[in-house]
Design a protein around this motif. Structure first.
Motif, mmCIF file in Angstrom:
data_model
loop_
_atom_site.group_PDB
_atom_site.id
_atom_site.type_symbol
_atom_site.label_atom_id
_atom_site.label_comp_id
_atom_site.label_asym_id
_atom_site.label_seq_id
_atom_site.Cartn_x
_atom_site.Cartn_y
_atom_site.Cartn_z
ATOM 1 N N ILE A 99 13.635 15.375 27.647
ATOM 2 C CA ILE A 99 12.401 15.525 26.884
ATOM 3 C C ILE A 99 11.257 15.745 27.858
ATOM 4 O O ILE A 99 11.098 14.982 28.820
ATOM 5 N N GLY A 100 10.445 16.786 27.608
ATOM 6 C CA GLY A 100 9.302 17.022 28.472
ATOM 7 C C GLY A 100 8.831 18.452 28.425
ATOM 8 O O GLY A 100 9.250 19.249 27.584
ATOM 9 N N GLY A 101 7.931 18.758 29.352
ATOM 10 C CA GLY A 101 7.400 20.103 29.500
ATOM 11 C C GLY A 101 7.637 20.603 30.909
ATOM 12 O O GLY A 101 8.554 20.168 31.600
ATOM 13 N N SER A 102 6.763 21.515 31.355
ATOM 14 C CA SER A 102 6.967 22.148 32.645
ATOM 15 C C SER A 102 6.494 21.298 33.819
ATOM 16 O O SER A 102 6.805 21.600 34.967
ATOM 17 N N ASP A 103 5.735 20.236 33.540
ATOM 18 C CA ASP A 103 5.253 19.377 34.613
ATOM 19 C C ASP A 103 6.128 18.127 34.691
ATOM 20 O O ASP A 103 7.342 18.223 34.626
ATOM 21 N N ARG A 104 5.547 16.973 34.764
ATOM 22 C CA ARG A 104 6.309 15.758 35.048
ATOM 23 C C ARG A 104 6.141 14.727 33.934
ATOM 24 O O ARG A 104 5.026 14.433 33.516
ATOM 25 N N GLU A 105 7.264 14.186 33.490
ATOM 26 C CA GLU A 105 7.292 13.078 32.548
ATOM 27 C C GLU A 105 8.146 11.958 33.133
ATOM 28 O O GLU A 105 9.083 12.204 33.895
ATOM 29 N N VAL A 106 7.825 10.730 32.750
ATOM 30 C CA VAL A 106 8.643 9.597 33.160
ATOM 31 C C VAL A 106 8.642 8.575 32.028
ATOM 32 O O VAL A 106 7.611 8.313 31.411
ATOM 33 N N SER A 107 9.813 8.040 31.716
ATOM 34 C CA SER A 107 9.923 7.021 30.678
ATOM 35 C C SER A 107 9.597 5.661 31.266
ATOM 36 O O SER A 107 9.748 5.431 32.462
ATOM 37 N N GLY A 108 9.152 4.761 30.403
ATOM 38 C CA GLY A 108 8.853 3.418 30.856
ATOM 39 C C GLY A 108 9.554 2.345 30.049
ATOM 40 O O GLY A 108 9.986 1.338 30.578
ATOM 41 N N THR A 109 9.686 2.602 28.743
ATOM 42 C CA THR A 109 10.281 1.582 27.878
ATOM 43 C C THR A 109 10.822 2.251 26.622
ATOM 44 O O THR A 109 10.488 3.403 26.315
ATOM 45 N N SER A 110 11.655 1.531 25.893
ATOM 46 C CA SER A 110 12.155 2.009 24.608
ATOM 47 C C SER A 110 12.555 0.814 23.770
ATOM 48 O O SER A 110 12.914 -0.241 24.299
ATOM 49 N N VAL A 111 12.504 0.985 22.454
ATOM 50 C CA VAL A 111 12.850 -0.102 21.545
ATOM 51 C C VAL A 111 13.403 0.505 20.269
ATOM 52 O O VAL A 111 12.976 1.585 19.835
ATOM 53 N N PHE A 112 14.387 -0.168 19.669
ATOM 54 C CA PHE A 112 14.922 0.278 18.395
ATOM 55 C C PHE A 112 13.978 -0.122 17.265
ATOM 56 O O PHE A 112 13.468 -1.244 17.231
ATOM 57 N N LEU A 113 13.767 0.794 16.322
ATOM 58 C CA LEU A 113 13.002 0.513 15.116
ATOM 59 C C LEU A 113 13.944 0.023 14.012
ATOM 60 O O LEU A 113 15.161 0.129 14.123
ATOM 61 N N ASN A 114 13.367 -0.496 12.953
ATOM 62 C CA ASN A 114 14.177 -1.052 11.863
ATOM 63 C C ASN A 114 15.055 -0.006 11.195
ATOM 64 O O ASN A 114 16.110 -0.326 10.643
ATOM 65 N N ASN A 115 14.641 1.261 11.243
ATOM 66 C CA ASN A 115 15.438 2.318 10.609
ATOM 67 C C ASN A 115 16.511 2.878 11.541
ATOM 68 O O ASN A 115 17.207 3.828 11.193
ATOM 69 N N GLY A 116 16.642 2.307 12.737
ATOM 70 C CA GLY A 116 17.665 2.752 13.674
ATOM 71 C C GLY A 116 17.206 3.781 14.680
ATOM 72 O O GLY A 116 17.952 4.131 15.594
ATOM 73 N N ASP A 117 15.987 4.302 14.517
ATOM 74 C CA ASP A 117 15.453 5.254 15.486
ATOM 75 C C ASP A 117 15.100 4.553 16.788
ATOM 76 O O ASP A 117 14.879 3.330 16.824
ATOM 77 N N LEU A 118 15.029 5.328 17.855
ATOM 78 C CA LEU A 118 14.654 4.811 19.165
ATOM 79 C C LEU A 118 13.248 5.299 19.495
ATOM 80 O O LEU A 118 12.994 6.505 19.532
ATOM 81 N N LEU A 119 12.335 4.362 19.709
ATOM 82 C CA LEU A 119 10.966 4.692 20.089
ATOM 83 C C LEU A 119 10.858 4.584 21.604
ATOM 84 O O LEU A 119 11.132 3.546 22.196
ATOM 85 N N VAL A 120 10.452 5.691 22.238
ATOM 86 C CA VAL A 120 10.389 5.766 23.696
ATOM 87 C C VAL A 120 8.934 5.918 24.125
ATOM 88 O O VAL A 120 8.202 6.743 23.586
ATOM 89 N N GLY A 121 8.534 5.112 25.095
ATOM 90 C CA GLY A 121 7.194 5.226 25.662
ATOM 91 C C GLY A 121 7.273 5.684 27.107
ATOM 92 O O GLY A 121 8.208 5.355 27.834
ATOM 93 N N GLY A 122 6.283 6.466 27.527
ATOM 94 C CA GLY A 122 6.283 6.954 28.896
ATOM 95 C C GLY A 122 4.980 7.637 29.241
ATOM 96 O O GLY A 122 3.974 7.501 28.533
ATOM 97 N N LEU A 123 5.019 8.377 30.332
ATOM 98 C CA LEU A 123 3.851 9.104 30.820
ATOM 99 C C LEU A 123 4.166 10.588 30.894
ATOM 100 O O LEU A 123 5.312 10.981 31.117
ATOM 101 N N THR A 124 3.129 11.419 30.712
ATOM 102 C CA THR A 124 3.325 12.864 30.796
ATOM 103 C C THR A 124 2.156 13.533 31.501
ATOM 104 O O THR A 124 1.017 13.059 31.427
ATOM 105 N N LYS A 125 2.461 14.612 32.193
ATOM 106 C CA LYS A 125 1.438 15.483 32.776
ATOM 107 C C LYS A 125 1.525 16.892 32.207
ATOM 108 O O LYS A 125 0.762 17.769 32.611
ATOM 109 N N SER A 126 2.449 17.109 31.279
ATOM 110 C CA SER A 126 2.643 18.427 30.686
ATOM 111 C C SER A 126 1.780 18.596 29.439
ATOM 112 O O SER A 126 1.279 17.624 28.867
ATOM 113 N N ASN A 127 1.645 19.820 29.019
ATOM 114 C CA ASN A 127 1.019 20.123 27.731
ATOM 115 C C ASN A 127 1.708 21.323 27.105
ATOM 116 O O ASN A 127 1.073 22.198 26.521
#
Length: 199
Positions: free
Chosen positions: A161-189
């Protein structure tokens, strides 16, 4: 104890309460080179066992979870052929390694979070800065990298997951519906990233 080792930079990363009582503690132990360090203590603080993990080089712990069979799951990074590899370890209740799997390419790759799903899979939230090796579809200078493993550590699927620049993940957590919520940083647009404000 960590405080007894003057001159070394030791970091407790995770502390988990055990169902039978006591705690499992995961740390990065820094003496000459960093190693992964797990130790189990009872409710009075007495050490039951301790183990160090890692080959020659630097191994760094990022996440520690209880597995459903009473063991432990570790997400880490280890020295690879070209830099660092994302590493996952399955450890039994006595601290012995059941299996260890590493994924990466020619540069730096990290496993930050490990989660066990209800359908007996492991979801790894990682960051990939390599452009080859195990990374099937790199998108930029660095991507959020999601890995799905079976309970033996074998790779089932992956997604960058990302764009042409740099992304990095930091954390993730399961939601009640089973989806995975991912948090991180991005420099892409571009690519998967929309609405990123300029600095």
């Amino acid at each position: 104890e960590l405080d007894d080792m003057e001159g070394f930079q030791n970091e407790i990363v995770r502390v988990k309460t055990l169902p039978e009582g006591g705690y499992i503690i995961g740390a990065t132990l820094n003496i000459d080179e960093t190693q992964i360090w797990l130790f189990k203590i009872d409710e009075e603080g007495n050490k039951t066992w301790e183990k160090e993990y890692g080959e020659i080089g630097d191994d760094i712990l990022f996440d520690l979870k209880l597995s459903k069979d009473g063991g432990f799951l570790v997400a880490a990074t280890s020295n690879g052929l070209g830099g660092r590899d994302a590493m996952i370890m399955k450890i039994n209740a006595m601290g012995e390694i059941e299996w260890e799997s590493s994924f990466g390419g020619d540069y730096y790759d990290y496993a930050y979070v490990v989660n066990q799903t209800e359908n007996e899979r492991l979801l790894i939230t990682a960051a990939a800065f390599s452009s080859g090796g195990d990374i099937a579809n790199p998108k930029g200078k660095g991507d959020i990298w999601l890995l799905e493993l079976d309970l033996e550590g074998n790779l089932i699927s992956q997604k960058n997951i990302g764009g042409s620049d740099r992304e990095v993940s930091g954390t993730s957590v399961f939601l009640n519906n089973g989806d995975l919520l991912v948090g991180g940083l991005t420099k892409s647009n571009n690519g998967d990233v929309e609405g990123n404000l300029p600095n």
